[in-house]
Design a protein around this motif. Structure first.
Motif, PDB file in Angstrom:
ATOM      1  N   GLN A  88       0.821  -1.209   0.000  1.00 34.36           N
ATOM      2  CA  GLN A  88       0.000   0.000   0.000  1.00 34.36           C
ATOM      3  C   GLN A  88       0.857   1.263   0.000  1.00 34.36           C
ATOM      4  O   GLN A  88       0.395   2.324  -0.405  1.00 34.36           O
ATOM      5  CB  GLN A  88      -0.932   0.009   1.224  1.00 34.36           C
ATOM      6  N   VAL A  89       2.099   1.140   0.441  1.00 35.42           N
ATOM      7  CA  VAL A  89       2.998   2.286   0.554  1.00 35.42           C
ATOM      8  C   VAL A  89       4.053   2.289  -0.554  1.00 35.42           C
ATOM      9  O   VAL A  89       4.342   3.327  -1.149  1.00 35.42           O
ATOM     10  CB  VAL A  89       3.691   2.281   1.941  1.00 35.42           C
ATOM     11  N   LEU A  90       4.628   1.130  -0.818  1.00 38.40           N
ATOM     12  CA  LEU A  90       5.691   1.013  -1.825  1.00 38.40           C
ATOM     13  C   LEU A  90       5.046   0.639  -3.153  1.00 38.40           C
ATOM     14  O   LEU A  90       4.857  -0.535  -3.453  1.00 38.40           O
ATOM     15  CB  LEU A  90       6.719  -0.032  -1.382  1.00 38.40           C
ATOM     16  N   THR A  91       4.704   1.642  -3.935  1.00 36.58           N
ATOM     17  CA  THR A  91       3.905   1.421  -5.138  1.00 36.58           C
ATOM     18  C   THR A  91       4.694   1.485  -6.438  1.00 36.58           C
ATOM     19  O   THR A  91       4.114   1.291  -7.500  1.00 36.58           O
ATOM     20  CB  THR A  91       2.753   2.440  -5.198  1.00 36.58           C
ATOM     21  N   ASP A  92       5.988   1.742  -6.367  1.00 35.03           N
ATOM     22  CA  ASP A  92       6.781   1.791  -7.596  1.00 35.03           C
ATOM     23  C   ASP A  92       6.928   0.380  -8.172  1.00 35.03           C
ATOM     24  O   ASP A  92       6.783  -0.614  -7.455  1.00 35.03           O
ATOM     25  CB  ASP A  92       8.158   2.404  -7.309  1.00 35.03           C
ATOM     26  N   PRO A  93       7.192   0.263  -9.475  1.00 35.26           N
ATOM     27  CA  PRO A  93       7.251  -1.060 -10.116  1.00 35.26           C
ATOM     28  C   PRO A  93       8.274  -2.023  -9.508  1.00 35.26           C
ATOM     29  O   PRO A  93       7.983  -3.213  -9.353  1.00 35.26           O
ATOM     30  CB  PRO A  93       7.598  -0.738 -11.576  1.00 35.26           C
ATOM     31  N   ASP A  94       9.458  -1.529  -9.166  1.00 31.95           N
ATOM     32  CA  ASP A  94      10.482  -2.420  -8.593  1.00 31.95           C
ATOM     33  C   ASP A  94      10.037  -2.975  -7.239  1.00 31.95           C
ATOM     34  O   ASP A  94      10.199  -4.167  -6.960  1.00 31.95           O
ATOM     35  CB  ASP A  94      11.822  -1.702  -8.446  1.00 31.95           C
ATOM     36  N   SER A  95       9.488  -2.114  -6.411  1.00 32.55           N
ATOM     37  CA  SER A  95       9.012  -2.572  -5.099  1.00 32.55           C
ATOM     38  C   SER A  95       7.858  -3.547  -5.251  1.00 32.55           C
ATOM     39  O   SER A  95       7.806  -4.572  -4.570  1.00 32.55           O
ATOM     40  CB  SER A  95       8.571  -1.382  -4.244  1.00 32.55           C
ATOM     41  N   ARG A  96       6.950  -3.252  -6.171  1.00 34.99           N
ATOM     42  CA  ARG A  96       5.819  -4.158  -6.415  1.00 34.99           C
ATOM     43  C   ARG A  96       6.306  -5.536  -6.847  1.00 34.99           C
ATOM     44  O   ARG A  96       5.775  -6.555  -6.419  1.00 34.99           O
ATOM     45  CB  ARG A  96       4.896  -3.589  -7.499  1.00 34.99           C
ATOM     46  N   ARG A  97       7.330  -5.556  -7.707  1.00 35.28           N
ATOM     47  CA  ARG A  97       7.881  -6.831  -8.173  1.00 35.28           C
ATOM     48  C   ARG A  97       8.463  -7.614  -7.000  1.00 35.28           C
ATOM     49  O   ARG A  97       8.198  -8.810  -6.848  1.00 35.28           O
ATOM     50  CB  ARG A  97       8.960  -6.590  -9.242  1.00 35.28           C
ATOM     51  N   LEU A 122      15.060  -2.851   1.399  1.00 35.64           N
ATOM     52  CA  LEU A 122      15.697  -2.066   2.469  1.00 35.64           C
ATOM     53  C   LEU A 122      16.329  -0.762   1.972  1.00 35.64           C
ATOM     54  O   LEU A 122      16.150   0.281   2.621  1.00 35.64           O
ATOM     55  CB  LEU A 122      16.714  -2.924   3.226  1.00 35.64           C
ATOM     56  N   PRO A 123      17.060  -0.754   0.846  1.00 36.27           N
ATOM     57  CA  PRO A 123      17.632   0.523   0.389  1.00 36.27           C
ATOM     58  C   PRO A 123      16.556   1.560   0.049  1.00 36.27           C
ATOM     59  O   PRO A 123      16.704   2.740   0.372  1.00 36.27           O
ATOM     60  CB  PRO A 123      18.438   0.138  -0.856  1.00 36.27           C
ATOM     61  N   ARG A 124      15.462   1.130  -0.576  1.00 27.49           N
ATOM     62  CA  ARG A 124      14.377   2.063  -0.908  1.00 27.49           C
ATOM     63  C   ARG A 124      13.757   2.625   0.366  1.00 27.49           C
ATOM     64  O   ARG A 124      13.502   3.812   0.479  1.00 27.49           O
ATOM     65  CB  ARG A 124      13.304   1.371  -1.730  1.00 27.49           C
ATOM     66  N   GLU A 125      13.527   1.765   1.346  1.00 33.70           N
ATOM     67  CA  GLU A 125      12.955   2.225   2.604  1.00 33.70           C
ATOM     68  C   GLU A 125      13.878   3.251   3.264  1.00 33.70           C
ATOM     69  O   GLU A 125      13.412   4.278   3.760  1.00 33.70           O
ATOM     70  CB  GLU A 125      12.723   1.041   3.544  1.00 33.70           C
TER      71      GLU A 125
END
Length: 134
Positions: A88-97, A122-125
């Motif tokens: 619900q929070v990480l909506t970018d394509p890489d995170s979704r994958r 973890l790096p995105r967060e």
């Protein structure tokens, strides 16, 4: 060699099916031939006090399954619910994958893959928290 291959540095420790294995003085490779073995590099382990962000908390749950400290059946619902909350929070394509990979791995009871996929977040967060502090 087939199966998972671990490359270990000198004196590196790894947890395999609940047993701590320590490498000797030289670098080495271990081939894990047993399918679905629970494996955790201790240098990558998240300590309880480090499970202080949403992604780290979900990683920690997966890690508890790998270490044998929680039952996979008990963790399944919690992992799936937590992954859904992250989506619900990480909506970018890489995170979704990565989240989709983690969900599939939970359903297939491949907890090493769950942890591997979640660690990719973890790096995105960290970047998101850094941007929020700035």
């Amino acid at each position: 060699m087939s199966g998972l291959v671990l490359k270990l540095g000198p004196h590196e420790r790894v947890l395999i099916n609940g047993a701590v294995i320590e490498n000797g003085d030289k670098r080495s490779k271990l081939a894990i031939m047993t399918p679905n073995a629970n494996i955790l590099r201790l240098r990558d382990a998240i300590h309880p006090e480090e499970a202080n962000t949403p992604v780290r908390r979900v990683c920690y749950i997966a890690q508890l399954v790998l270490s044998g400290d929680t039952d996979p059946t008990d963790a399944r619902h919690q992992l799936l619910r937590s992954i859904e909350q992250l989506s619900q929070v990480l909506t970018d394509p890489d995170s979704r994958r990565l989240l989709a990979e983690a969900s599939r791995a939970v359903l297939a009871e491949q907890h090493y893959q769950v942890l591997k996929s979640l660690r990719g977040l973890l790096p995105r967060e960290e970047r998101l928290f850094a941007a929020g502090r700035a």
